[in-house]
Write a protein that holds these residues in place. Structure first.
Motif, PDB file in Angstrom:
ATOM      1  N   ILE A 142       0.843  -1.207   0.000  1.00 36.03           N
ATOM      2  CA  ILE A 142       0.000   0.000   0.000  1.00 36.03           C
ATOM      3  C   ILE A 142       0.871   1.248   0.000  1.00 36.03           C
ATOM      4  CG2 ILE A 142      -1.765   1.272   1.272  1.00 36.03           C
ATOM      5  CD1 ILE A 142      -2.683  -1.413   2.422  1.00 36.03           C
ATOM      6  N   ARG A 143       1.935   1.237   0.806  1.00 35.08           N
ATOM      7  CA  ARG A 143       2.868   2.372   0.856  1.00 35.08           C
ATOM      8  C   ARG A 143       3.453   2.657  -0.517  1.00 35.08           C
ATOM      9  NH1 ARG A 143       7.772   0.140   3.188  1.00 35.08           N
ATOM     10  NH2 ARG A 143       7.902  -0.586   1.023  1.00 35.08           N
ATOM     11  N   ASP A 144       3.928   1.617  -1.187  1.00 37.83           N
ATOM     12  CA  ASP A 144       4.579   1.811  -2.485  1.00 37.83           C
ATOM     13  C   ASP A 144       3.600   2.330  -3.523  1.00 37.83           C
ATOM     14  OD1 ASP A 144       6.970   0.954  -1.435  1.00 37.83           O
ATOM     15  OD2 ASP A 144       6.759  -1.103  -2.127  1.00 37.83           O
ATOM     16  N   ILE A 145       2.361   1.842  -3.482  1.00 41.96           N
ATOM     17  CA  ILE A 145       1.357   2.319  -4.433  1.00 41.96           C
ATOM     18  C   ILE A 145       1.072   3.808  -4.196  1.00 41.96           C
ATOM     19  CG2 ILE A 145      -1.066   2.145  -5.109  1.00 41.96           C
ATOM     20  CD1 ILE A 145      -0.843  -0.875  -4.591  1.00 41.96           C
ATOM     21  N   LEU A 146       0.900   4.186  -2.929  1.00 39.79           N
ATOM     22  CA  LEU A 146       0.622   5.588  -2.615  1.00 39.79           C
ATOM     23  C   LEU A 146       1.832   6.479  -2.889  1.00 39.79           C
ATOM     24  CD1 LEU A 146      -1.459   5.243   0.685  1.00 39.79           C
ATOM     25  CD2 LEU A 146      -2.286   5.700  -1.625  1.00 39.79           C
TER      26      LEU A 146
END
Length: 212
Positions: free
Chosen positions: A135-139
């Motif tokens: 989720i962090r990498d996508i955001l």
């Protein structure tokens, strides 16, 4: 299961992932809201995904007030006092490795307590250890680390396998497994270990050369 060791891993993982997410946000020049948002989703996103998969309560997040405060404090340290940590560890990858090791063990132990099968225990370890990072990498507008060629999710799955074999019930076993997974993750980074990968682009270019 040692509850003291469980709680310790919980706080270690929460702090590490909150800092990892916040550092990523600052690298992408996000504002203060983005810093806190990435810190929180990195710290708690994997646990929420795991609970959805193993049919555990997702509402437990809102009962973890101390952990939410801990994550906010960790993100505040990153944002307001970067020199406290940046002079010693300049790469967010270290904090990510700490969170990966701590939460992979936690996810596996929770699934094992529910007497789920081997595949579910490994999946719980993978989701808890890597879900928040995805989720962090996508955001942060990055390719998720776990889906790249770098050896990453394999270590979370290995932790799940070890727990499924009955290791990790006592405090010293949890700490030993945590240290082992962290060491393996950082060693793979240091040595540049990669998982194999293939792409249609390279295959098509190779075919074109043979036809020429």
């Amino acid at each position: 299961m040692s509850m003291v060791a469980w709680e310790m891993l919980t706080y270690i993982g929460t702090v590490a992932f909150a800092m990892s997410g916040s550092i990523s946000a600052m690298e992408e020049e996000y504002d203060i809201l983005g810093v806190y948002a990435l810190g929180l989703v990195t710290a708690f996103g994997g646990g929420i995904l795991r609970n959805l998969v193993i049919d555990a309560s997702t509402l437990a997040l809102w009962e973890q007030g101390d952990l939410l405060v801990t994550a906010l404090v960790a993100s505040s340290v990153v944002y307001f006092a970067p020199k406290l940590w940046a002079d010693h560890v300049r790469k967010w990858i270290f904090f990510d490795a700490v969170g990966l090791a701590a939460f992979a063990i936690q996810g596996a132990l929770l699934a094992a307590q529910k007497q789920l099968p081997l595949a579910a225990i490994i999946a719980a370890a993978l989701l808890t250890g890597c879900g928040g990072g995805v989720i962090r990498d996508i955001l942060a507008r990055r390719k998720p680390l776990v889906f790249r060629e770098e050896v990453y999710g394999v270590w979370a799955m290995l932790g799940g396998l070890v727990v499924a074999m009955g290791f990790g019930e006592t405090g010293w076993e949890m700490y030993a497994l945590f240290a082992g997974l962290l060491a393996l993750r950082m060693w793979s980074v240091r040595k540049g270990w990669r998982l194999p990968k293939r792409s249609f682009q390279s295959g098509l270019s190779g075919l074109a050369k043979r036809e020429a």
